[in-house]
Design a protein around this motif. Sequence first.
Motif, PDB file in Angstrom:
ATOM      1  N   VAL A 235      22.505 -23.720  -3.593  1.00 56.71           N
ATOM      2  CA  VAL A 235      23.799 -23.084  -3.391  1.00 56.71           C
ATOM      3  C   VAL A 235      24.910 -24.137  -3.527  1.00 56.71           C
ATOM      4  O   VAL A 235      24.712 -25.291  -3.143  1.00 56.71           O
ATOM      5  N   PRO A 236      26.049 -23.775  -4.079  1.00 59.32           N
ATOM      6  CA  PRO A 236      27.155 -24.743  -4.154  1.00 59.32           C
ATOM      7  C   PRO A 236      27.535 -25.284  -2.776  1.00 59.32           C
ATOM      8  O   PRO A 236      27.459 -24.563  -1.769  1.00 59.32           O
ATOM      9  N   LYS A 237      27.951 -26.531  -2.770  1.00 56.75           N
ATOM     10  CA  LYS A 237      28.348 -27.211  -1.532  1.00 56.75           C
ATOM     11  C   LYS A 237      29.786 -27.689  -1.660  1.00 56.75           C
ATOM     12  O   LYS A 237      30.154 -28.305  -2.661  1.00 56.75           O
ATOM     13  N   LEU A 238      30.603 -27.419  -0.652  1.00 55.65           N
ATOM     14  CA  LEU A 238      31.997 -27.854  -0.662  1.00 55.65           C
ATOM     15  C   LEU A 238      32.082 -29.364  -0.460  1.00 55.65           C
ATOM     16  O   LEU A 238      31.554 -29.891   0.519  1.00 55.65           O
ATOM     17  N   LEU A 239      32.765 -30.050  -1.366  1.00 54.43           N
ATOM     18  CA  LEU A 239      32.957 -31.494  -1.276  1.00 54.43           C
ATOM     19  C   LEU A 239      34.381 -31.858  -0.851  1.00 54.43           C
ATOM     20  O   LEU A 239      34.579 -32.787  -0.060  1.00 54.43           O
ATOM     21  N   ILE A 240      35.347 -31.181  -1.426  1.00 57.12           N
ATOM     22  CA  ILE A 240      36.761 -31.470  -1.209  1.00 57.12           C
ATOM     23  C   ILE A 240      37.517 -30.145  -1.102  1.00 57.12           C
ATOM     24  O   ILE A 240      37.244 -29.224  -1.877  1.00 57.12           O
ATOM     25  N   TYR A 241      38.437 -30.049  -0.156  1.00 59.53           N
ATOM     26  CA  TYR A 241      39.310 -28.882  -0.077  1.00 59.53           C
ATOM     27  C   TYR A 241      40.752 -29.344   0.102  1.00 59.53           C
ATOM     28  O   TYR A 241      40.994 -30.497   0.514  1.00 59.53           O
TER      29      TYR A 241
ATOM     30  N   ARG B  49      28.032  -3.298 -15.724  1.00 58.63           N
ATOM     31  CA  ARG B  49      27.910  -3.741 -17.129  1.00 58.63           C
ATOM     32  C   ARG B  49      26.846  -4.819 -17.226  1.00 58.63           C
ATOM     33  O   ARG B  49      26.541  -5.505 -16.254  1.00 58.63           O
ATOM     34  N   VAL B  50      26.320  -4.997 -18.422  1.00 63.85           N
ATOM     35  CA  VAL B  50      25.292  -6.024 -18.646  1.00 63.85           C
ATOM     36  C   VAL B  50      25.812  -7.399 -18.238  1.00 63.85           C
ATOM     37  O   VAL B  50      25.086  -8.219 -17.663  1.00 63.85           O
ATOM     38  N   ASP B  51      27.091  -7.657 -18.515  1.00 69.29           N
ATOM     39  CA  ASP B  51      27.622  -8.983 -18.187  1.00 69.29           C
ATOM     40  C   ASP B  51      27.969  -9.153 -16.702  1.00 69.29           C
ATOM     41  O   ASP B  51      28.510 -10.186 -16.315  1.00 69.29           O
ATOM     42  N   ASP B  52      27.660  -8.171 -15.881  1.00 67.25           N
ATOM     43  CA  ASP B  52      27.750  -8.328 -14.422  1.00 67.25           C
ATOM     44  C   ASP B  52      26.479  -8.961 -13.849  1.00 67.25           C
ATOM     45  O   ASP B  52      26.426  -9.267 -12.653  1.00 67.25           O
ATOM     46  N   THR B  53      25.473  -9.132 -14.673  1.00 69.00           N
ATOM     47  CA  THR B  53      24.207  -9.714 -14.237  1.00 69.00           C
ATOM     48  C   THR B  53      24.407 -11.128 -13.710  1.00 69.00           C
ATOM     49  O   THR B  53      25.087 -11.940 -14.345  1.00 69.00           O
ATOM     50  N   GLY B  54      23.813 -11.397 -12.556  1.00 69.03           N
ATOM     51  CA  GLY B  54      23.899 -12.740 -11.995  1.00 69.03           C
ATOM     52  C   GLY B  54      23.606 -12.736 -10.508  1.00 69.03           C
ATOM     53  O   GLY B  54      23.327 -11.692  -9.913  1.00 69.03           O
ATOM     54  N   THR B  55      23.676 -13.917  -9.935  1.00 68.94           N
ATOM     55  CA  THR B  55      23.523 -14.065  -8.491  1.00 68.94           C
ATOM     56  C   THR B  55      24.897 -13.953  -7.846  1.00 68.94           C
ATOM     57  O   THR B  55      25.840 -14.631  -8.266  1.00 68.94           O
ATOM     58  N   TYR B  56      24.987 -13.096  -6.855  1.00 69.09           N
ATOM     59  CA  TYR B  56      26.249 -12.867  -6.145  1.00 69.09           C
ATOM     60  C   TYR B  56      26.179 -13.563  -4.790  1.00 69.09           C
ATOM     61  O   TYR B  56      25.284 -13.284  -3.982  1.00 69.09           O
ATOM     62  N   TYR B  57      27.122 -14.476  -4.576  1.00 69.67           N
ATOM     63  CA  TYR B  57      27.201 -15.225  -3.329  1.00 69.67           C
ATOM     64  C   TYR B  57      28.383 -14.751  -2.494  1.00 69.67           C
ATOM     65  O   TYR B  57      29.489 -14.584  -3.027  1.00 69.67           O
ATOM     66  N   CYS B  58      28.164 -14.580  -1.206  1.00 69.39           N
ATOM     67  CA  CYS B  58      29.319 -14.447  -0.326  1.00 69.39           C
ATOM     68  C   CYS B  58      29.599 -15.825   0.266  1.00 69.39           C
ATOM     69  O   CYS B  58      28.700 -16.664   0.397  1.00 69.39           O
ATOM     70  N   ALA B  59      30.853 -16.064   0.559  1.00 70.34           N
ATOM     71  CA  ALA B  59      31.247 -17.352   1.119  1.00 70.34           C
ATOM     72  C   ALA B  59      32.442 -17.159   2.032  1.00 70.34           C
ATOM     73  O   ALA B  59      33.275 -16.277   1.819  1.00 70.34           O
ATOM     74  N   ARG B  60      32.512 -18.007   3.034  1.00 73.71           N
ATOM     75  CA  ARG B  60      33.673 -18.025   3.915  1.00 73.71           C
ATOM     76  C   ARG B  60      34.745 -18.872   3.262  1.00 73.71           C
ATOM     77  O   ARG B  60      34.454 -19.896   2.607  1.00 73.71           O
ATOM     78  N   TRP B  61      35.993 -18.456   3.399  1.00 77.79           N
ATOM     79  CA  TRP B  61      37.107 -19.219   2.832  1.00 77.79           C
ATOM     80  C   TRP B  61      37.902 -19.884   3.946  1.00 77.79           C
ATOM     81  O   TRP B  61      38.340 -19.230   4.887  1.00 77.79           O
ATOM     82  N   ARG B  62      38.055 -21.206   3.823  1.00 81.94           N
ATOM     83  CA  ARG B  62      38.893 -21.934   4.781  1.00 81.94           C
ATOM     84  C   ARG B  62      39.496 -23.107   4.022  1.00 81.94           C
ATOM     85  O   ARG B  62      39.067 -24.242   4.154  1.00 81.94           O
ATOM     86  N   GLY B  63      40.432 -22.794   3.126  1.00 79.59           N
ATOM     87  CA  GLY B  63      41.002 -23.839   2.277  1.00 79.59           C
ATOM     88  C   GLY B  63      40.126 -24.108   1.064  1.00 79.59           C
ATOM     89  O   GLY B  63      40.564 -24.692   0.077  1.00 79.59           O
ATOM     90  N   GLY B  64      38.902 -23.720   1.172  1.00 81.61           N
ATOM     91  CA  GLY B  64      37.888 -23.815   0.118  1.00 81.61           C
ATOM     92  C   GLY B  64      36.744 -22.920   0.570  1.00 81.61           C
ATOM     93  O   GLY B  64      36.752 -22.401   1.681  1.00 81.61           O
ATOM     94  N   PHE B  65      35.742 -22.767  -0.291  1.00 80.15           N
ATOM     95  CA  PHE B  65      34.575 -21.952   0.094  1.00 80.15           C
ATOM     96  C   PHE B  65      33.675 -22.857   0.920  1.00 80.15           C
ATOM     97  O   PHE B  65      32.895 -23.636   0.363  1.00 80.15           O
ATOM     98  N   ASP B  66      33.790 -22.804   2.253  1.00 83.03           N
ATOM     99  CA  ASP B  66      33.132 -23.831   3.059  1.00 83.03           C
ATOM    100  C   ASP B  66      31.693 -23.517   3.450  1.00 83.03           C
ATOM    101  O   ASP B  66      30.920 -24.442   3.702  1.00 83.03           O
ATOM    102  N   PHE B  67      31.321 -22.261   3.535  1.00 78.38           N
ATOM    103  CA  PHE B  67      29.929 -21.905   3.796  1.00 78.38           C
ATOM    104  C   PHE B  67      29.537 -20.777   2.855  1.00 78.38           C
ATOM    105  O   PHE B  67      30.297 -19.830   2.679  1.00 78.38           O
ATOM    106  N   TRP B  68      28.344 -20.907   2.265  1.00 79.70           N
ATOM    107  CA  TRP B  68      27.843 -19.952   1.289  1.00 79.70           C
ATOM    108  C   TRP B  68      26.526 -19.337   1.766  1.00 79.70           C
ATOM    109  O   TRP B  68      25.733 -19.992   2.437  1.00 79.70           O
ATOM    110  N   GLY B  69      26.303 -18.088   1.361  1.00 78.74           N
ATOM    111  CA  GLY B  69      24.994 -17.498   1.560  1.00 78.74           C
ATOM    112  C   GLY B  69      24.054 -17.948   0.454  1.00 78.74           C
ATOM    113  O   GLY B  69      24.456 -18.682  -0.450  1.00 78.74           O
ATOM    114  N   GLN B  70      22.831 -17.490   0.518  1.00 76.35           N
ATOM    115  CA  GLN B  70      21.820 -17.862  -0.480  1.00 76.35           C
ATOM    116  C   GLN B  70      21.918 -17.025  -1.746  1.00 76.35           C
ATOM    117  O   GLN B  70      21.309 -17.358  -2.762  1.00 76.35           O
ATOM    118  N   GLY B  71      22.668 -15.936  -1.693  1.00 78.93           N
ATOM    119  CA  GLY B  71      22.887 -15.128  -2.884  1.00 78.93           C
ATOM    120  C   GLY B  71      21.935 -13.946  -3.001  1.00 78.93           C
ATOM    121  O   GLY B  71      20.836 -13.951  -2.443  1.00 78.93           O
TER     122      GLY B  71
END
Lengths: 115, 110
Positions: free
Chosen positions: B45-51, A87-109
């Motif tokens: 890119v977003p940066k994690l500050l607090i978890y 859909r048109v509203d799917d337009t955007g930058t898609y980031y993958c990220a690792r989850w460890r209590g929060g999104f701790d590492f992100w790709g460049q998109g």
Amino acid sequence: QVHLVESGGGLAKPGGSLRLSCEASGFSFGDYYMTWTRQAPGKGLEWVAYITSDGAGKYYADSVKGRFTISRDNAKKTMFLQINTLRVDDTGTYYCARWRGGFDFWGQGTLVTAS
Amino acid sequence: HSALTQPPSVSGSPGQSITISCSGTSSDIGNSDRVSWYQQSPGTVPKLLIYEVTERPSGVPDRFSGSKSGNTASLTISGLQLEDEADYYCSSFTRTSTIVFGTGTSLTVL
């Protein structure tokens, strides 16, 4: 060090499909939940989906449920996002990220444009 | 699931302290210890500050701190610096095992 590289974005017509990939390195990929988050141009962050470490659990935002499918190949250290019925509203930058209590590492998109 | 509510903008002078609120419900913030905060400078890119509400990843200055009371989480930045000027987002796990972000707050350091 942790490195995440997305690919597969591009221009597609509404109603079309794309398959995004996220290649990981520098950590034990199979031990972590992995996620997709997107950001429309000039807008905020929107969580899209996540997948558990073994791939058995898959969770989606309501806005993409039934159209997007998340998957992973732990042997190849790669996560995927199959986007259907774009859909048109799917337009955007898609980031993958690792989850460890929060999104701790992100790709460049990778940029997805539906037009 | 609706986005968490943040003020659109906050501002402060160098050296001051500011707090950004993140308002949710009993289905997300009020029922989760997996509340996190992110900083995004323009074009980055977003940066994690607090978890996990209060925990700081290694490398994040202790000027950044997180807290939660009821259905509202907060990010406090003390000793404000010019480099802190950025967009800030909160995030929470929900009762249905999904994740939700906040609406985002633009911080201006005057």
